[in-house]
Design an enzyme around this catalytic site. Structure first.
Site, mmCIF file in Angstrom:
data_model
loop_
_atom_site.group_PDB
_atom_site.id
_atom_site.type_symbol
_atom_site.label_atom_id
_atom_site.label_comp_id
_atom_site.label_asym_id
_atom_site.label_seq_id
_atom_site.Cartn_x
_atom_site.Cartn_y
_atom_site.Cartn_z
ATOM 1 N N PRO A 16 -10.169 3.193 3.723
ATOM 2 C CG PRO A 16 -8.317 3.878 4.973
ATOM 3 C CD PRO A 16 -9.454 4.407 4.149
ATOM 4 C CG MET A 17 -13.312 0.131 5.680
ATOM 5 S SD MET A 17 -15.055 -0.141 5.237
ATOM 6 C CE MET A 17 -14.920 -0.232 3.428
ATOM 7 C CB ALA A 18 -8.495 -4.072 8.646
ATOM 8 C CB CYS A 100 -7.276 2.053 13.117
ATOM 9 S SG CYS A 100 -7.867 0.402 13.552
ATOM 10 C CG HIS A 169 -14.858 8.239 11.277
ATOM 11 N ND1 HIS A 169 -15.175 7.158 10.496
ATOM 12 C CD2 HIS A 169 -15.838 8.325 12.197
ATOM 13 C CE1 HIS A 169 -16.303 6.617 10.931
ATOM 14 N NE2 HIS A 169 -16.716 7.302 11.973
ATOM 15 C CG ASN A 200 -14.727 8.289 6.887
ATOM 16 O OD1 ASN A 200 -14.040 7.695 7.706
ATOM 17 N ND2 ASN A 200 -15.621 7.660 6.152
#
Length: 330
Positions: A16-18, A100, A169, A200
């Site tokens: 998921p990446m904004a 995040c 991550h 990740n």
């Protein structure tokens, strides 16, 4: 790899990446080989659910299953209600954001800042897992800072709270995206859990994906920034993991057709004005590894209409295919 009732195959996942993993990009990546694509981070605050941004982020009409929606927030009860709301609007997997590193997110004690509050992590995970009858997953980092790596503690809390799978991550929050990802902590977490664990961080090639899977023992890899402008990386990784062989790179014709299709989806999804603006960054990512990048961006960024953006992009690639890359730049 399974997440609840869903088989994730191939075991290569879009992170998921904004501002990146909107519905047009998710659908494209799934078509090009991603086994699962998580949505952009959506707020748990109901006051913002009817904004244009949230409506786009919560739009899953026609999206291939399973549909994974990431939510962010700090209040367990609010997060639980956000999970219920998103499931009612099509989510088949709920992902909780505790990875995040953005300052505006962490300043609100959301995202990776939650890793500093293990008790709150437990309450959020328990509340969300109880609230919905779909699998709940969690995204974390190795910790807050080099001296505050508590991923194993958080992972065990998450598993006990009912989390169905964990993505991790290989950097601390303080690292943001600098330096290199480390996989020792991910391997330690994987060895300690019985739920699936996804690695990740810096996975940018088929060889790297295979090496990370072998080193960590993880069940899948998650690709983020390396997919920007290169959505076919998913099929390349999947093919290499299955056969040990490389797929040939996409031809210029295929890159052109993929990009034009992506632009059309962006224009349709956001409308012409916003679609043209949002498409510019994707155009830059597609062209970033080509020597004509600057010339291409200078031309395409002048486009103010969907028709012009498509025409200039088509002309650029047609010129490359014909061996005349400077024709468009002129």
């Amino acid at each position: 790899m399974r997440i609840g009732p869903y088989t994730i195959a191939p075991h290569v996942i879009l992170a998921p990446m904004a501002g990146v993993t909107d519905k047009p990009f998710r659908v494209l990546c799934k078509r090009l080989g991603a086994g699962l694509c998580a949505s952009e981070m959506t707020t748990s605050d109901p006051r913002f659910w009817n904004t244009a941004k949230s409506r786009h982020r919560m739009d899953h009409d026609g999206e291939p299953a399973p549909i994974s929606v990431q939510i962010a927030g700090t209040v367990p009860e609010v997060m639980a209600e956000a999970a219920r709301y998103n499931v009612a609007h099509g989510a088949q997997i709920i992902d909780i954001n505790m990875g995040c590193p953005a300052k505006k997110v962490c300043n609100a004690w959301a995202g990776s800042a939650l890793m500093r509050e293990p008790a709150l992590v437990a309450r959020i995970c328990e509340a969300v897992a109880r609230a919905v009858d779909v699998p709940v997953t969690l995204k974390i980092r190795t910790g807050w800072a080099a001296g505050q790596k508590n991923a194993l503690e958080i992972a065990r809390i998450a598993e006990s709270a009912g989390i169905a799978a964990l993505a991790m991550h290989g950097r601390t929050r303080d690292q943001q995206y600098t330096g290199t990802a480390e996989y020792d902590t991910i391997a330690e977490v994987k060895a300690a859990l019985s739920i699936p664990v996804v690695a990740n961080g810096d996975i940018d090639s088929p060889e790297k994906a295979a090496a990370v899977l072998a080193y960590t023992g993880c069940d899948a890899v998650m690709v983020g920034r390396a997919a920007q402008g290169r959505p076919w990386i998913f099929r390349e990784i999947a093919h290499y993991l299955a056969t040990g062989e490389h797929l040939p790179p996409p031809t210029l014709d295929e890159v052109r057709d993929v990009l034009l299709g992506h632009l059309e989806q962006l224009h349709g999804f956001y409308g012409e004005v916003s679609g043209v603006r949002i498409a510019r960054k994707h155009l830059g990512w597609y062209a970033k590894d080509r020597p004509e990048n600057a010339a291409f961006r200078a031309v395409v960024n002048r486009a103010e209409t969907a028709e012009a953006q498509l025409a200039l992009t088509r002309e650029y690639f047609d010129a490359l295919i014909a061996g005349e890359p400077l024709a468009v730049a002129a």
